[in-house]
Design an enzyme around this catalytic site. Structure first.
Site, mmCIF file in Angstrom:
data_model
loop_
_atom_site.group_PDB
_atom_site.id
_atom_site.type_symbol
_atom_site.label_atom_id
_atom_site.label_comp_id
_atom_site.label_asym_id
_atom_site.label_seq_id
_atom_site.Cartn_x
_atom_site.Cartn_y
_atom_site.Cartn_z
ATOM 1 N N ASP A 134 -33.993 12.304 28.582
ATOM 2 C CA ASP A 134 -34.671 11.155 29.159
ATOM 3 C C ASP A 134 -33.629 10.208 29.758
ATOM 4 O O ASP A 134 -32.426 10.401 29.600
ATOM 5 C CB ASP A 134 -35.590 10.456 28.160
ATOM 6 C CG ASP A 134 -34.827 9.766 27.036
ATOM 7 O OD1 ASP A 134 -33.583 9.712 27.081
ATOM 8 O OD2 ASP A 134 -35.479 9.271 26.101
ATOM 9 N N ASN A 142 -37.997 -0.815 35.660
ATOM 10 C CA ASN A 142 -39.448 -1.018 35.791
ATOM 11 C C ASN A 142 -39.819 -2.477 35.563
ATOM 12 O O ASN A 142 -40.608 -3.068 36.309
ATOM 13 C CB ASN A 142 -40.182 -0.134 34.780
ATOM 14 C CG ASN A 142 -40.828 1.078 35.435
ATOM 15 O OD1 ASN A 142 -40.950 1.157 36.657
ATOM 16 N ND2 ASN A 142 -41.238 2.025 34.625
ATOM 17 N N HIS A 147 -42.997 -1.194 39.166
ATOM 18 C CA HIS A 147 -43.230 0.248 39.024
ATOM 19 C C HIS A 147 -42.947 1.018 40.310
ATOM 20 O O HIS A 147 -42.609 2.207 40.251
ATOM 21 C CB HIS A 147 -44.671 0.489 38.567
ATOM 22 C CG HIS A 147 -44.932 0.033 37.165
ATOM 23 N ND1 HIS A 147 -44.419 0.679 36.059
ATOM 24 C CD2 HIS A 147 -45.624 -1.027 36.684
ATOM 25 C CE1 HIS A 147 -44.802 0.056 34.962
ATOM 26 N NE2 HIS A 147 -45.537 -0.995 35.308
ATOM 27 N N ASP A 151 -40.827 4.281 40.176
ATOM 28 C CA ASP A 151 -41.285 5.581 40.685
ATOM 29 C C ASP A 151 -40.271 6.179 41.658
ATOM 30 O O ASP A 151 -40.005 7.391 41.632
ATOM 31 C CB ASP A 151 -42.637 5.429 41.375
ATOM 32 C CG ASP A 151 -43.776 5.189 40.393
ATOM 33 O OD1 ASP A 151 -43.540 5.335 39.180
ATOM 34 O OD2 ASP A 151 -44.886 4.851 40.846
ATOM 35 N N ASP A 182 -40.306 9.031 31.545
ATOM 36 C CA ASP A 182 -38.956 9.278 32.049
ATOM 37 C C ASP A 182 -38.314 10.440 31.297
ATOM 38 O O ASP A 182 -37.101 10.500 31.137
ATOM 39 C CB ASP A 182 -38.085 8.017 31.927
ATOM 40 C CG ASP A 182 -37.858 7.610 30.476
ATOM 41 O OD1 ASP A 182 -38.640 8.045 29.605
ATOM 42 O OD2 ASP A 182 -36.890 6.871 30.206
#
Length: 255
Positions: A134, A142, A147, A151, A182
């Site tokens: 991760d 974020n 977001h 993204d 993630d």
């Protein structure tokens, strides 16, 4: 359709002898039509890309009184292509284009199962490594930039991941998936040493500044690796081992 009936219709002498109704519907796959003639069904070992160019035709056959047959043909190629597209979309993560968790469990499980069967004594299964990782410092991106930027970071990570984990010609490509916000996982048909070097390369790549629109961000990764068949033969066990090693590495970094 440009071909004799015996080129593509079933053996109806057998059908009649068993009293099966003479009206039947069946499908056949053909090479692309050229000059309005149909070729024989293609070899099943052709590549997937080649298969997608084939035609799927449905024939409904009825015997008519006095001899002969009436054949109704429908071209199902567009429907087949649409169904395949929907199936592929269902197996993909909508953001990154990588496989999703469900597809990974299916594809990686089949690959390990096949490797186990091929590795019956005196042979041993080929080594494969499962990598679970991760992102570090992703949540602040974020929270700070929104977001949309998060993204974009995930898409960039996926692109870099595929570039780094690409295997040499002649070796099966890895199965790579995004399995959480993630979190990523990959099954790689390489040695542990080769996989470790790949992940070190990915780490070096991700700590480089990443330009995402107006924002410049830096990420890191924490990862763990399990080895098939050395540590486990089952996909579930490999995932559990790799996940545990990842969190041990992450906690060691925090300390």
């Amino acid at each position: 359709v440009g071909q004799p009936l015996d080129k593509f219709l079933p053996n109806f002498s057998t059908v009649q002898s068993f009293g099966i109704p003479l009206e039947r519907t069946f499908e056949r796959t053909f090479e692309p039509v050229q000059n309005h003639s149909l070729e024989h069904p293609s070899n099943q070992n052709h590549s997937q890309n080649h298969a997608q160019k084939q035609q799927v035709l449905e024939f409904t056959l009825s015997k008519v009184q006095g001899g002969g047959f009436v054949v109704i043909m429908r071209d199902l190629t567009a429907l087949r292509d649409y169904q395949n597209k929907l199936l592929e979309q269902a197996r993909r993560d909508g953001l990154t284009g990588l496989y999703n968790r469900r597809a990974f469990l299916e594809l990686a499980g089949l690959r390990l199962e096949r490797s186990t069967l091929e590795g019956t004594p005196p042979r041993t299964p080929d080594t494969q490594c499962l990598i679970y990782f991760d992102l570090d410092r992703f949540k602040p991106i974020n929270d700070t930039y929104g977001h949309e930027t998060g993204d974009a970071a995930l898409v960039e990570v996926a692109d870099r991941l595929c570039t780094v984990l690409e295997c040499p010609e002649g070796i099966h490509n890895p199965v790579i998936a995004r399995v959480g916000g993630d979190e990523f996982v990959a099954l790689i048909p390489r040695s542990p040493e080769a996989c470790e070097e790949m992940m070190n390369q990915l780490e070096r790549l991700l700590i480089q500044p990443m330009q995402l629109g107006e924002h410049t961000v830096c990420l890191g990764i924490s990862w763990g690796m399990s080895v098939f068949p050395l540590e486990d033969l089952a996909l579930e066990g490999l995932l559990r081992i790799a996940d545990s090693k990842m969190y041990h590495r992450k906690r060691a970094r925090v300390v």
